[in-house]
Design a protein around this motif. Structure first.
Motif, PDB file in Angstrom:
ATOM      1  N   ASN A  59      11.314  -5.838  10.573  1.00 58.67           N
ATOM      2  CA  ASN A  59      10.453  -6.148  10.710  1.00 58.67           C
ATOM      3  C   ASN A  59       9.827  -6.067   9.582  1.00 58.67           C
ATOM      4  OD1 ASN A  59      10.847  -8.120  12.807  1.00 58.67           O
ATOM      5  ND2 ASN A  59      10.413  -6.550  14.134  1.00 58.67           N
ATOM      6  N   GLN A  60      10.403  -5.126   8.950  1.00 58.96           N
ATOM      7  CA  GLN A  60      10.102  -4.052   7.334  1.00 58.96           C
ATOM      8  C   GLN A  60       9.911  -4.915   6.394  1.00 58.96           C
ATOM      9  OE1 GLN A  60      11.234   0.158   7.896  1.00 58.96           O
ATOM     10  NE2 GLN A  60      13.397  -1.420   8.131  1.00 58.96           N
ATOM     11  N   THR A  61       9.122  -4.527   5.515  1.00 56.82           N
ATOM     12  CA  THR A  61       8.773  -5.499   4.182  1.00 56.82           C
ATOM     13  C   THR A  61       9.846  -4.660   2.875  1.00 56.82           C
ATOM     14  OG1 THR A  61       7.026  -3.571   3.952  1.00 56.82           O
ATOM     15  CG2 THR A  61       6.141  -6.101   4.535  1.00 56.82           C
ATOM     16  N   ALA A  62       9.719  -3.626   3.248  1.00 58.86           N
ATOM     17  CA  ALA A  62      10.840  -2.359   2.810  1.00 58.86           C
ATOM     18  C   ALA A  62      12.009  -1.571   3.276  1.00 58.86           C
ATOM     19  CB  ALA A  62      10.086  -1.857   1.350  1.00 58.86           C
ATOM     20  N   CYS A  63      12.574  -1.227   2.083  1.00 62.34           N
ATOM     21  CA  CYS A  63      13.865   0.612   2.314  1.00 62.34           C
ATOM     22  C   CYS A  63      14.336   0.955   1.763  1.00 62.34           C
ATOM     23  CB  CYS A  63      14.384   0.088   4.540  1.00 62.34           C
ATOM     24  SG  CYS A  63      15.783  -1.538   4.271  1.00 62.34           S
ATOM     25  N   ARG A  64      15.524   1.459   1.777  1.00 57.43           N
ATOM     26  CA  ARG A  64      16.626   1.912   1.003  1.00 57.43           C
ATOM     27  C   ARG A  64      17.591   1.417   1.662  1.00 57.43           C
ATOM     28  NH1 ARG A  64      15.994   8.628  -1.061  1.00 57.43           N
ATOM     29  NH2 ARG A  64      18.501   8.355  -2.015  1.00 57.43           N
ATOM     30  N   LEU A  65      18.616   1.358   0.670  1.00 60.52           N
ATOM     31  CA  LEU A  65      19.998   1.386   1.127  1.00 60.52           C
ATOM     32  C   LEU A  65      20.320   2.768   1.920  1.00 60.52           C
ATOM     33  CD1 LEU A  65      21.959   0.022  -1.908  1.00 60.52           C
ATOM     34  CD2 LEU A  65      20.470  -1.196   0.126  1.00 60.52           C
ATOM     35  N   ASN A  66      21.733   2.478   2.798  1.00 60.08           N
ATOM     36  CA  ASN A  66      22.152   3.156   3.119  1.00 60.08           C
ATOM     37  C   ASN A  66      22.885   5.016   1.567  1.00 60.08           C
ATOM     38  OD1 ASN A  66      24.667   3.494   2.970  1.00 60.08           O
ATOM     39  ND2 ASN A  66      24.803   1.954   4.179  1.00 60.08           N
ATOM     40  N   SER A  67      22.961   5.775   2.162  1.00 55.94           N
ATOM     41  CA  SER A  67      22.982   6.629   1.122  1.00 55.94           C
ATOM     42  C   SER A  67      24.997   6.917   0.305  1.00 55.94           C
ATOM     43  CB  SER A  67      22.940   7.895   1.842  1.00 55.94           C
ATOM     44  OG  SER A  67      23.970   8.593   3.128  1.00 55.94           O
ATOM     45  N   GLN A  68      25.134   6.441   1.377  1.00 56.13           N
ATOM     46  CA  GLN A  68      27.121   6.097   1.163  1.00 56.13           C
ATOM     47  C   GLN A  68      27.318   5.267   0.098  1.00 56.13           C
ATOM     48  OE1 GLN A  68      29.599   8.305   0.988  1.00 56.13           O
ATOM     49  NE2 GLN A  68      30.320   6.811  -0.379  1.00 56.13           N
ATOM     50  N   PHE A  69      26.372   3.739   0.719  1.00 55.91           N
ATOM     51  CA  PHE A  69      26.089   2.404  -0.471  1.00 55.91           C
ATOM     52  C   PHE A  69      25.788   2.552  -1.933  1.00 55.91           C
ATOM     53  CE2 PHE A  69      24.762  -2.122  -0.356  1.00 55.91           C
ATOM     54  CZ  PHE A  69      25.495  -2.529  -1.408  1.00 55.91           C
ATOM     55  N   GLN A  91       1.056  -1.158  -0.002  1.00 53.29           N
ATOM     56  CA  GLN A  91      -0.126   0.274   0.584  1.00 53.29           C
ATOM     57  C   GLN A  91       0.833   1.272   0.174  1.00 53.29           C
ATOM     58  OE1 GLN A  91      -3.802  -0.595  -0.763  1.00 53.29           O
ATOM     59  NE2 GLN A  91      -2.966  -2.742  -0.295  1.00 53.29           N
ATOM     60  N   GLU A  92       2.264   1.448   0.042  1.00 49.85           N
ATOM     61  CA  GLU A  92       3.330   2.055  -0.090  1.00 49.85           C
ATOM     62  C   GLU A  92       3.374   2.339  -1.388  1.00 49.85           C
ATOM     63  OE1 GLU A  92       3.363   4.146   3.121  1.00 49.85           O
ATOM     64  OE2 GLU A  92       2.443   2.872   4.188  1.00 49.85           O
ATOM     65  N   THR A  93       4.166   4.138  -1.684  1.00 50.64           N
ATOM     66  CA  THR A  93       5.017   4.298  -2.458  1.00 50.64           C
ATOM     67  C   THR A  93       6.061   5.247  -2.068  1.00 50.64           C
ATOM     68  OG1 THR A  93       2.870   4.280  -3.870  1.00 50.64           O
ATOM     69  CG2 THR A  93       4.294   6.127  -4.696  1.00 50.64           C
ATOM     70  N   TYR A  94       7.117   4.796  -3.247  1.00 49.93           N
ATOM     71  CA  TYR A  94       8.532   5.576  -2.415  1.00 49.93           C
ATOM     72  C   TYR A  94       8.929   6.020  -3.738  1.00 49.93           C
ATOM     73  CZ  TYR A  94       7.535   1.848   1.823  1.00 49.93           C
ATOM     74  OH  TYR A  94       7.899   1.717   2.599  1.00 49.93           O
ATOM     75  N   ASN A  95       9.513   7.433  -4.041  1.00 49.63           N
ATOM     76  CA  ASN A  95      10.425   7.857  -4.712  1.00 49.63           C
ATOM     77  C   ASN A  95      12.127   7.471  -4.462  1.00 49.63           C
ATOM     78  OD1 ASN A  95       7.979   9.199  -6.530  1.00 49.63           O
ATOM     79  ND2 ASN A  95       8.255  10.328  -4.945  1.00 49.63           N
ATOM     80  N   THR A  96      12.594   7.192  -4.343  1.00 54.74           N
ATOM     81  CA  THR A  96      14.193   6.192  -4.725  1.00 54.74           C
ATOM     82  C   THR A  96      14.990   5.775  -5.594  1.00 54.74           C
ATOM     83  OG1 THR A  96      15.077   5.013  -3.048  1.00 54.74           O
ATOM     84  CG2 THR A  96      13.317   4.322  -4.292  1.00 54.74           C
ATOM     85  N   ARG A  97      15.928   5.627  -5.200  1.00 56.12           N
ATOM     86  CA  ARG A  97      17.226   5.743  -5.960  1.00 56.12           C
ATOM     87  C   ARG A  97      17.696   4.526  -5.940  1.00 56.12           C
ATOM     88  NH1 ARG A  97      21.561   9.603  -7.916  1.00 56.12           N
ATOM     89  NH2 ARG A  97      21.960   9.653  -5.788  1.00 56.12           N
ATOM     90  N   SER A  98      16.981   3.846  -4.334  1.00 54.90           N
ATOM     91  CA  SER A  98      17.310   1.881  -3.820  1.00 54.90           C
ATOM     92  C   SER A  98      16.314   2.331  -3.713  1.00 54.90           C
ATOM     93  CB  SER A  98      18.617   2.555  -3.826  1.00 54.90           C
ATOM     94  OG  SER A  98      18.710   2.808  -1.972  1.00 54.90           O
ATOM     95  N   MET A  99      16.294   0.410  -3.789  1.00 49.51           N
ATOM     96  CA  MET A  99      15.298   0.147  -2.919  1.00 49.51           C
ATOM     97  C   MET A  99      15.729  -1.813  -2.403  1.00 49.51           C
ATOM     98  SD  MET A  99      12.472   0.868  -0.702  1.00 49.51           S
ATOM     99  CE  MET A  99      11.792   2.299  -0.945  1.00 49.51           C
ATOM    100  N   ILE A 100      15.682  -2.268  -1.382  1.00 47.89           N
ATOM    101  CA  ILE A 100      15.610  -3.495  -0.770  1.00 47.89           C
ATOM    102  C   ILE A 100      14.006  -4.305  -0.109  1.00 47.89           C
ATOM    103  CG2 ILE A 100      16.721  -4.981   0.960  1.00 47.89           C
ATOM    104  CD1 ILE A 100      18.511  -2.908   1.327  1.00 47.89           C
ATOM    105  N   ILE A 101      13.751  -4.558  -1.241  1.00 48.76           N
ATOM    106  CA  ILE A 101      12.367  -6.034  -1.331  1.00 48.76           C
ATOM    107  C   ILE A 101      12.311  -6.767  -0.177  1.00 48.76           C
ATOM    108  CG2 ILE A 101      10.455  -5.856  -1.827  1.00 48.76           C
ATOM    109  CD1 ILE A 101      10.903  -3.718  -4.477  1.00 48.76           C
ATOM    110  N   GLN A 102      11.300  -6.804   0.417  1.00 49.78           N
ATOM    111  CA  GLN A 102      11.773  -8.580   1.384  1.00 49.78           C
ATOM    112  C   GLN A 102      10.970  -9.515   0.335  1.00 49.78           C
ATOM    113  OE1 GLN A 102      12.743 -10.799   3.487  1.00 49.78           O
ATOM    114  NE2 GLN A 102      12.541  -9.270   5.605  1.00 49.78           N
ATOM    115  N   SER A 103      11.462 -10.980   0.066  1.00 50.90           N
ATOM    116  CA  SER A 103      10.906 -11.621  -0.011  1.00 50.90           C
ATOM    117  C   SER A 103       9.152 -11.781   0.309  1.00 50.90           C
ATOM    118  CB  SER A 103      10.869 -13.384   0.681  1.00 50.90           C
ATOM    119  OG  SER A 103      11.046 -14.289   0.076  1.00 50.90           O
ATOM    120  N   GLN A 104       8.038 -12.448  -0.681  1.00 53.70           N
ATOM    121  CA  GLN A 104       7.146 -12.578  -0.636  1.00 53.70           C
ATOM    122  C   GLN A 104       6.491 -11.322  -0.273  1.00 53.70           C
ATOM    123  OE1 GLN A 104       6.436 -15.335  -2.789  1.00 53.70           O
ATOM    124  NE2 GLN A 104       4.808 -15.439  -1.253  1.00 53.70           N
ATOM    125  N   THR A 105       6.693 -10.036  -1.207  1.00 56.87           N
ATOM    126  CA  THR A 105       5.954  -9.082  -0.980  1.00 56.87           C
ATOM    127  C   THR A 105       5.691  -8.805  -1.824  1.00 56.87           C
ATOM    128  OG1 THR A 105       7.154  -8.228   1.118  1.00 56.87           O
ATOM    129  CG2 THR A 105       6.281  -6.549   0.149  1.00 56.87           C
TER     130      THR A 105
END
Length: 243
Positions: free
Chosen positions: A91-101, A43-57
């Motif tokens: 426990n999140q379904t998704a998050c952004r990479l840290n900025s330096q990485f 149900q979420e929308t992100y504007n980003t240049r990187s994202m990690i997404i959990q399996s089965q999401t």
């Protein structure tokens, strides 16, 4: 730069991964692009240049035309996947990479270095925390080796593996999921898809030939699985590679 890299527990893609359908799969996703993209996750929308997404999401993305994107598909059963959980997802379904990485990976994409170099950068980010793969039951190790080395994973594979490790089918299926955290049916589907991709991209086989060789009952069965798990058909992915 090459367009696809296969490793033991992951696949790395470079493509114009444009607007796939909503999909989910048994692999963690890491997406990185020099250009901002929209990522739709449940149900979420992100504007980003990187994202990690959990399996089965359930997720999809929208990119600008012809933008390059690196896509990591990481085996959910690997130690690398566990480290991503510990360092990022929790426990999140998704998050952004840290900025330096994120910036390090973007610079490599823009420099058009090899996928091997990009993959090594990703691994080094987790290296200090990386753990050894868990020790699996020897019988499951035998089964995994057989699956890896066998070109065709047909419907008889369940009985073949059970006989090979001298267990009843029900006991083998229970032990497999207990060791890997994924049931054999879904694991075989992932491996059939991987073998199909490899045959098309590395052996120059047609999609029909590759799908049947890998153990799919028909090309349409493979196409359905591909759309369900990656949101994009193999034909569309190959077209995107040429852009």
């Amino acid at each position: 730069m090459e367009k696809i890299l296969y490793k033991k527990n992951r696949i790395v893609l470079l493509a114009n991964y444009a607007d796939p359908d909503f999909h989910k799969h048994f692999a963690k996703h890491i997406l990185v692009s020099p250009h901002s993209f929209r990522c739709f996750i449940e149900q979420e929308t992100y504007n980003t240049r990187s994202m990690i997404i959990q399996s089965q999401t359930l997720h999809s993305i929208k990119t600008i035309p012809n933008s390059k994107m690196i896509v990591f598909l990481i085996d959910e059963t690997s130690s690398l996947s566990k480290q991503i959980n510990q360092l990022y997802l929790h426990n999140q379904t998704a998050c952004r990479l840290n900025s330096q990485f994120e910036q390090d990976l973007i610079q490599l994409i823009q420099s058009e270095v090899s996928l091997e170099t990009i993959d090594n950068c990703m691994l080094s980010h987790f290296q200090s925390e990386e753990q050894k793969d868990p020790i699996l039951d020897e019988r499951i190790q035998v089964a995994l080796h057989y699956i890896e080395e066998t070109p065709t994973l047909d419907q008889d594979i369940y009985d073949t593996l059970s006989r090979k490790i001298c267990l009843s089918k029900s006991r083998f299926l229970h032990l497999f999921k207990q060791n890997l955290g994924i049931d054999l049916k879904n694991y075989l589907l992932l491996k059939r898809m991987e073998k199909t991709y490899q045959s098309v991209t590395l052996k120059q086989m047609t999609i029909t030939e590759a799908a049947l060789l890998s153990g799919f009952s028909s090309p349409s069965h493979f196409s359905e699985a591909c759309k369900q798990h990656y949101g994009i058909s193999l034909t569309d992915f190959l077209k995107a590679q040429k852009t």
